[in-house]
Design an enzyme around this catalytic site. Sequence first.
Site, PDB file in Angstrom:
ATOM      1  N   SER A 149       4.588   4.439  -3.552  1.00  0.00           N
ATOM      2  CA  SER A 149       3.461   3.824  -2.845  1.00  0.00           C
ATOM      3  C   SER A 149       3.509   4.290  -1.398  1.00  0.00           C
ATOM      4  O   SER A 149       4.557   4.766  -0.931  1.00  0.00           O
ATOM      5  CB  SER A 149       3.630   2.302  -2.894  1.00  0.00           C
ATOM      6  OG  SER A 149       2.736   1.667  -2.003  1.00  0.00           O
ATOM      7  N   TYR A 162       8.726  -5.392  -1.700  1.00  0.00           N
ATOM      8  CA  TYR A 162       7.981  -4.340  -2.401  1.00  0.00           C
ATOM      9  C   TYR A 162       8.327  -2.982  -1.781  1.00  0.00           C
ATOM     10  O   TYR A 162       8.645  -2.022  -2.499  1.00  0.00           O
ATOM     11  CB  TYR A 162       6.480  -4.608  -2.315  1.00  0.00           C
ATOM     12  CG  TYR A 162       5.616  -3.588  -3.026  1.00  0.00           C
ATOM     13  CD1 TYR A 162       5.669  -3.441  -4.413  1.00  0.00           C
ATOM     14  CD2 TYR A 162       4.730  -2.767  -2.313  1.00  0.00           C
ATOM     15  CE1 TYR A 162       4.869  -2.511  -5.067  1.00  0.00           C
ATOM     16  CE2 TYR A 162       3.931  -1.842  -2.960  1.00  0.00           C
ATOM     17  CZ  TYR A 162       3.997  -1.716  -4.339  1.00  0.00           C
ATOM     18  OH  TYR A 162       3.203  -0.792  -4.981  1.00  0.00           O
TER      19      TYR A 162
END
Length: 252
Positions: A149, A162
């Site tokens: 990501s 995350y």
Amino acid sequence: MKPVLEGTAALVTGASSGIGAATAAALAAQGAAVALAARRVDRLDGLAAQIRGQGGTALVLECDVTQQDQAAAAVERTVAELGRLDTLVNNAGVMLLGPAAGAPLAEWQQMVDLNVLGLLYCAHAALPHLQRAAADGPRQVADMVNISSVAGRHARLGNGVYALTKFGVGAFSESLRQELAGQYVRVSLVEPGATATELASHNRPEILESLSSQFGQRMEADDIADAISYIVTRPRHVAVNEMLIRPTEQQR
Ligand SMILES: NC(=O)c1ccc[n+]([C@@H]2O[C@H](COP(=O)([O-])OP(=O)(O)OC[C@H]3O[C@@H](n4cnc5c(N)ncnc54)[C@H](OP(=O)(O)O)[C@@H]3O)[C@@H](O)[C@H]2O)c1
């Protein structure tokens, strides 16, 4: 012209929605037989029917990749039923955001279990098959594509755990890339920005509310599938190591 991935087999984790579903369809369109792994079998069945309807081959694998035995079984069933494994797309992931102080520990555990350990279990089980595919497969090259990501490059307020998991995916991918380069097992890292999928929907309502005000332009899952498809269809001597993809208007 013969499709580039004809004669190869790919396993896509998290194929029941979003980027994984779009990627499985894209790889099938390039001629790969695809194994679809996730927990929601009804979704996988629907996608498999669509792929078969277009003349492709699809195998449905009900699998929770956070369970090491299930991850290994998904890999072994792919090889047993599709005959081989040339491409692994480690895509299954979850993003649970919010302040660290007072965060439910279960959310942190879920992200580490899935984004880190689930990916590692699949990678570990797949490696001998990818090495074999690169040594004697139809393309003499194999691929592991790990989905990270933008958060794997930039930690932001509220995405600490995350980001931790995605930074970890980046570190593991780069080390593995160096280990396997000489064997023609390519390891690629894909780092999407905001993409319209179910990903954010798993957050607590109060987090979702604060997120919705931040939503700007978003890409489609097909945009990321297109990038993954590009990576795995390169000729044997070309390895796309890393791809960071944002919607044009996304600044951070
Ligand atoms: N969307 C974005 O903006 C964005 C941006 C950057 C990176 N990413 C990354 O892209 C990847 C795909 O996410 P997405 O955006 O496509 O979200 P999504 O639509 O929520 O897809 C997540 C997939 O993971 C699967 N999954 C969840 N838990 C699982 C488990 N325990 N075992 C097996 N599969 C599991 C889900 O299937 P089941 O629930 O059926 O198991 C689903 O197919 C993730 O790694 C995410 O971090 C997304």
